[in-house]
Motif scaffolding. Structure first.
Motif, short mmCIF file in Angstrom:
data_model
loop_
_atom_site.label_atom_id
_atom_site.label_comp_id
_atom_site.label_asym_id
_atom_site.label_seq_id
_atom_site.Cartn_x
_atom_site.Cartn_y
_atom_site.Cartn_z
N TRP A 343 0.84 -1.21 0.00
CA TRP A 343 0.00 0.00 0.00
C TRP A 343 0.88 1.26 0.00
O TRP A 343 0.60 2.22 -0.73
N TYR A 344 1.92 1.25 0.82
CA TYR A 344 2.82 2.41 0.85
C TYR A 344 3.57 2.56 -0.46
O TYR A 344 3.82 3.69 -0.91
N GLU A 346 2.36 1.89 -3.39
CA GLU A 346 1.42 2.50 -4.32
C GLU A 346 1.20 3.97 -3.98
O GLU A 346 1.08 4.83 -4.87
N SER A 347 1.14 4.29 -2.69
CA SER A 347 1.01 5.69 -2.27
C SER A 347 2.20 6.51 -2.76
O SER A 347 2.03 7.64 -3.26
N ALA A 348 3.41 5.95 -2.64
CA ALA A 348 4.60 6.65 -3.11
C ALA A 348 4.58 6.83 -4.62
O ALA A 348 5.01 7.87 -5.15
N ASN A 350 2.00 7.28 -6.41
CA ASN A 350 1.05 8.37 -6.70
C ASN A 350 1.60 9.73 -6.32
O ASN A 350 1.29 10.74 -6.97
N ASP A 351 2.41 9.78 -5.26
CA ASP A 351 2.91 11.06 -4.77
C ASP A 351 4.24 11.48 -5.39
O ASP A 351 4.58 12.66 -5.39
N SER A 382 4.57 13.49 3.09
CA SER A 382 3.83 12.41 2.43
C SER A 382 3.79 11.19 3.35
O SER A 382 4.66 11.03 4.23
N PRO A 383 2.80 10.31 3.19
CA PRO A 383 2.70 9.15 4.09
C PRO A 383 3.96 8.31 4.14
O PRO A 383 4.38 7.87 5.22
N VAL A 384 4.59 8.08 2.99
CA VAL A 384 5.77 7.21 2.98
C VAL A 384 6.98 7.87 3.64
O VAL A 384 7.93 7.19 4.03
#
Length: 485
Positions: A343-344, A346-348, A350-351, A382-384
């Motif tokens: 999940w992280y 994929e988040s990275a 996108n960001d 960012s989340p990551v």
């Protein structure tokens, strides 16, 4: 001797009272490698009761020489059984077998010497200078006494190390212990209990091991009035829950929690000599370490160069079957952790930009494997770049000057570890002193050793392990005053 099948409660090796068990799963193969007792609340109550009786009715808390003797026995017995423990740890933790020669097995056994040696000279009682207090000439004595019954809750990433880290300190202090290991890595804790029973003179009830898949059973250690202290290594979220649960009985809490540690490479440092090590350390045990340096901060003008060096380094890291001594990285611990890491990734994506890795791997038919992943182009919020991913993900972040580097490094809720590199030693030391972190490596210096205290600032925890401080986490302080002779 068959290791890792029964719990230790009040000096006896037992199964769960309800007859239940749960599977112990190899994360590299997804195959069951055994079953272990699945304790319920009644089992935990028995273990806590045994620890309470042992503390209150035996001389364990006051006989320092006997505690040293028992810890020596434990150290020697663990060495004798190391070759039984080695494949067990590889199988249930998914750790590369190469790491068992260090922090996963052989190292921690030797670390017991720290508390054995510390007990030889530690002053459990010392006198303050005589002083006239309210007109009375007074002698004053300060005593350090064992805190009582300790509940030790440990995670799955470095299981035997953390089981020994916590329980050796508590036992050395004179406490009695109930150890509750992570359900993902129960066998090595059960083996530790069996070794204590069969090869040491530790009295019944002083050391207990309870395995359970039920978090509610584990929480009894935080809420039970007969438990005086709780020590936990785990996520910050879990630490918050334990701290809140322990508040009802105002018990001592030692928490070694999450991290999002930053390595700052200043503009006068040599990227080519530093960054290959950064690429390697993020892959060790699939990045499942609380103090792993997961954020790399470099001057904005050097980001492209840094990314290329890191990409080359990470591409060459051997990973796969943890039983292969040539591999540095195996799987993550379970399917839930694998999905979290992905999940992280994929988040990275996108960001920012995934430079290397970032995909579910197709190299293996089974096992909870993820790819070593290099990330750039994301913001420091960012989340990551903020969250503890607990996977092999390295984030590259640019900074503009020294103040900006410190600001970014300290911009998370965590403060467990950090590092700084500079050709100017004093400049690097100046940055190190500014970090809000419990440990700092300067120019590759290693802070990890048993005589140095380890722990975090902010939401990375409370208290310290190792050093003299690690012993004192499990000691109460008493002042006694008597009229002087």
């Amino acid at each position: 001797m068959v290791l890792g099948e029964r719990m230790l409660v009040d000096g006896e090796l037992v199964t769960a009272g309800n007859g239940r068990s749960f599977d112990n799963v190899n994360p590299a193969t997804e195959q069951t490698i055994g079953s272990v007792p699945d304790a319920d609340a009644a089992d935990m109550e028995r273990a806590i009761g045994a620890a309470r009786r042992a503390f209150d009715t035996t001389s364990w808390s006051t006989d320092t020489a006997f505690r040293q003797h028992c810890l020596r026995q434990l150290r020697d017995a663990l060495r004798e059984h190391a070759e039984e423990l080695r494949p067990m740890i590889v199988a249930e933790a998914g750790t590369p077998v190469a790491l068992t020669a260090a922090i996963q097995l052989d190292g921690p056994i030797g670390y017991l010497d720290h508390y054995i040696d510390l007990l030889a000279g530690y002053e459990f009682e010392h006198a303050l200078p005589d002083k006239e207090v309210y007109g009375v000439r007074t002698e004053r004595i300060v005593r350090r006494e064992a805190a009582g019954v300790v509940g030790a809750i440990t995670p799955w990433n470095y299981p035997l190390y953390l089981n020994l880290c916590k329980t050796s300190a508590a036992l050395a202090a004179g406490c009695t212990v109930v150890l509750k290991p992570a359900p993902d890595t129960p066998a090595n804790a059960l083996a530790l209990g069996e070794i204590v029973r069969e090869h040491t003179d530790i009295p019944p009830g002083v050391f207990n091991v309870v395995t359970t898949s039920d978090n509610g059973v584990a929480q009894l250690l935080a809420t039970h009035p007969d438990v005086d202290a709780v020590t936990l290594t785990g996520s910050t979220g879990t630490g918050r829950k334990v701290m809140a649960a322990a508040a009802g009985t105002v018990k001592r809490v030692t928490l070694e929690l999450g991290g999002k540690s930053a390595a700052v490479v200043l503009d006068d440092a040599d990227l080519s000599s530093i960054l290959p090590g950064m690429a390697m350390q993020i892959c060790v045990h699939a990045g499942q370490g609380c103090a792993t340096l997961t954020r790399l901060l470099v001057p904005r003008s050097t980001v492209d160069d840094a990314v290329e060096i890191l990409k080359d380094g990470m591409s060459g890291i051997p990973w796969g079957d943890p039983a292969d001594p040539g591999n540095l990285m195996g799987p993550v611990i379970n399917a839930q952790q694998r999905d979290k890491v992905l999940w992280y990734y994929e988040s990275a994506r996108n960001d920012g930009q995934i430079v290397l890795g970032g995909r579910p791997t197709t190299r293996f038919e089974r096992g909870y494997y993820v790819e070593p992943t290099l990330i750039t182009g994301v913001g420091p919020k960012s989340p990551v770049a903020q969250d503890e991913v607990f996977g092999p993900a390295l984030v590259v972040l640019p900074f503009d000057d020294d103040d900006d580097a410190v600001r970014i490094a300290d911009s998370t809720i965590y403060g467990l570890s950090s590092a700084v590199y500079s050709a100017d030693r004093e400049r690097a030391m100046g940055i190190a002193r500014r970090f809000r972190a419990g440990t700092v490596g300067v120019n590759g210096g290693s802070w990890f050793d048993t005589d140095a205290p380890f722990g975090g600032y902010k939401q990375s925890g409370l208290g310290r392990e190792w050093g003299t401080e690690g012993l004192e986490e499990f000691l109460e302080t008493k002042t006694i005053a008597i009229p002087a002779k």
